[in-house]
Design an enzyme around this catalytic site. Structure first.
Site, PDB file in Angstrom:
ATOM      1  N   ASP A   1       0.937  -1.135   0.178  1.00 48.48           N
ATOM      2  CA  ASP A   1      -0.044   0.049  -0.075  1.00 48.48           C
ATOM      3  C   ASP A   1       0.823   1.274  -0.054  1.00 48.48           C
ATOM      4  O   ASP A   1       2.081   1.137   0.167  1.00 48.48           O
ATOM      5  CB  ASP A   1      -1.033  -0.178   1.217  1.00 48.48           C
ATOM      6  CG  ASP A   1      -0.330  -0.342   2.468  1.00 48.48           C
ATOM      7  OD1 ASP A   1       0.889  -0.434   2.558  1.00 48.48           O
ATOM      8  OD2 ASP A   1      -1.118  -0.805   3.408  1.00 48.48           O
TER       9      ASP A   1
ATOM     10  N   ASP B   1      -7.316  -2.589  14.227  1.00 49.95           N
ATOM     11  CA  ASP B   1      -8.877  -2.909  13.894  1.00 49.95           C
ATOM     12  C   ASP B   1      -9.032  -4.353  12.841  1.00 49.95           C
ATOM     13  O   ASP B   1      -9.863  -4.386  12.356  1.00 49.95           O
ATOM     14  CB  ASP B   1      -9.382  -1.651  13.155  1.00 49.95           C
ATOM     15  CG  ASP B   1      -8.698  -1.147  12.003  1.00 49.95           C
ATOM     16  OD1 ASP B   1      -7.726  -2.205  11.502  1.00 49.95           O
ATOM     17  OD2 ASP B   1      -9.116  -0.360  11.357  1.00 49.95           O
TER      18      ASP B   1
ATOM     19  N   HIS C   1      -7.248  -4.678   9.928  1.00 44.89           N
ATOM     20  CA  HIS C   1      -6.911  -4.595   8.783  1.00 44.89           C
ATOM     21  C   HIS C   1      -5.446  -5.386   8.377  1.00 44.89           C
ATOM     22  O   HIS C   1      -4.766  -5.485   8.957  1.00 44.89           O
ATOM     23  CB  HIS C   1      -6.847  -3.244   8.427  1.00 44.89           C
ATOM     24  CG  HIS C   1      -5.787  -2.309   8.880  1.00 44.89           C
ATOM     25  ND1 HIS C   1      -5.836  -0.999   9.185  1.00 44.89           N
ATOM     26  CD2 HIS C   1      -4.219  -2.494   8.971  1.00 44.89           C
ATOM     27  CE1 HIS C   1      -4.664  -0.596   9.664  1.00 44.89           C
ATOM     28  NE2 HIS C   1      -3.774  -1.334   9.496  1.00 44.89           N
TER      29      HIS C   1
ATOM     30  N   GLU D   1      -9.478  -2.031   5.487  1.00 48.09           N
ATOM     31  CA  GLU D   1     -10.368  -1.749   6.744  1.00 48.09           C
ATOM     32  C   GLU D   1     -11.451  -2.544   6.735  1.00 48.09           C
ATOM     33  O   GLU D   1     -11.815  -3.320   5.717  1.00 48.09           O
ATOM     34  CB  GLU D   1     -10.489  -0.089   6.712  1.00 48.09           C
ATOM     35  CG  GLU D   1      -9.484   0.853   6.617  1.00 48.09           C
ATOM     36  CD  GLU D   1      -8.357   0.778   7.817  1.00 48.09           C
ATOM     37  OE1 GLU D   1      -8.787  -0.118   8.613  1.00 48.09           O
ATOM     38  OE2 GLU D   1      -7.902   1.877   8.139  1.00 48.09           O
TER      39      GLU D   1
HETATM   40  P1  PGA Z   1       2.249  -1.577  12.503  1.00 47.57           P
HETATM   41  O1  PGA Z   1       1.185  -1.499  11.549  1.00 47.57           O
HETATM   42  O2  PGA Z   1       3.209  -2.459  12.305  1.00 47.57           O
HETATM   43  O3  PGA Z   1       2.850  -0.186  12.611  1.00 47.57           O
HETATM   44  O4  PGA Z   1       1.714  -1.722  14.066  1.00 47.57           O
HETATM   45  C1  PGA Z   1       0.571  -2.715  11.132  1.00 47.57           C
HETATM   46  C2  PGA Z   1      -0.636  -2.394  10.056  1.00 47.57           C
HETATM   47  O5  PGA Z   1      -1.320  -1.182  10.372  1.00 47.57           O
HETATM   48  O6  PGA Z   1      -0.910  -3.042   9.173  1.00 47.57           O
END
Ligand code: PGA
Length: 262
Positions: A67, A136, A138, A143
């Site tokens: 992404d 959450d 994702h 999302e």
């Molecule tokens: P993080 O994010 O590795 O910074 O915890 C993970 C994500 O949002 O997929």
């Protein structure tokens, strides 16, 4: 799903790095799907170490990132282009032309996303995808309620994700872009192997729902229950809310020799 619980993030990341390295050694032209965020940093450091000390060769490897934020130029400090260059690509011998990251500055976003999907297919598909998980649930920036059939497209971040990621933008939520381009869940499910890494107590709830809850688009990562080769690397804190953690440890400790170490 294979659940691998290690004592801490370093051990979990090193175990995941061994899986990535084994694939590259067996298939030097492997196609990797890569993630950003704080989670994969130790994994990337270990791959860099393996490149320097053990000759792990990325010269024929191709990568596709999950992404990118919409509206951040590639040289913006918080763009995922910048993140990948600083945290992995400039330290290994990957060819720039083999690196792919969605273009968050594209004028024609649908065309850019369609081209990204075509490039993945043209490369023979993703052999191994690295994933983090949002608090959450994702994966990529898919999302909650993202379609399980989705492909690369524009998405709006949840307020939770904007809040979670504000720490990278001087703690200022107003600086966090609200839109992103992300591979879809359908894209992720097409990868032949998925490695999901999750560390720390903030992920424990999402991990438990992903591994032991119902498969539901409200918890996007739960679709990995349907993936034929999903390995979930956890530290103790991220595994803390799993009901069957003793069983996962038992399975891992009793892995037959012919099943290679993760
Ligand atoms: P993080 O994010 O590795 O910074 O915890 C993970 C994500 O949002 O997929």
């Amino acid at each position: 799903m294979e659940i691998i619980i290690k004592q801490n993030a370093t051990e979990g990341s090193h175990a995941a790095a061994r899986v990535v390295a084994r694939l590259i050694r067996e298939k030097p032209d492997a196609v990797l799907g890569l993630a950003t965020g704080s989670t994969p940093l130790i994994l990337y450091n270990e791959l860099i170490r393996m490149h320097r000390k053990e000759g792990l060769d990325f010269s024929r490897v191709t990568t596709f990132n999950l992404d990118e934020y919409v509206g951040l130029p590639a040289d913006h400090e918080q763009s995922y282009h910048h993140f990948m260059r600083e945290n992995l690509f400039r330290h290994i011998n990957i060819r720039p032309e083999n690196v792919h990251i969605p273009d968050g500055m594209a004028e024609d976003i649908p065309a850019c996303c369609a081209k990204y999907e075509q490039a993945i297919t043209g490369a023979g598909g993703i052999g191994l995808q690295v994933l983090g998980i949002g608090s959450d649930g994702h994966v990529g920036f898919n999302e909650p309620t993202s379609s399980f059939a989705s492909r690369t497209r524009i998405k709006t971040l949840t307020r939770q994700t904007v809040a979670d990621n504000a720490r990278f933008f001087d703690g200022d939520e107003s600086k966090v872009p609200h839109h992103c381009l992300t591979m879809g869940i359908g894209t992720i499910m097409d990868a032949r192997i998925n490695l999901l890494l999750a560390f720390g107590e903030d992920k424990a709830e999402a991990v438990a729902a992903t591994v032991e809850g119902p498969v539901a688009s409200v918890m996007p990562a739960s679709i990995l229950q349907h993936h034929p080769a999903a390995k979930i690397f956890l530290d103790e804190a991220a595994a803390a809310k799993l009901k069957l953690s003793d069983y996962y440890r038992w399975v891992y400790d009793n892995k037959p020799d012919w099943q290679q170490d993760a």
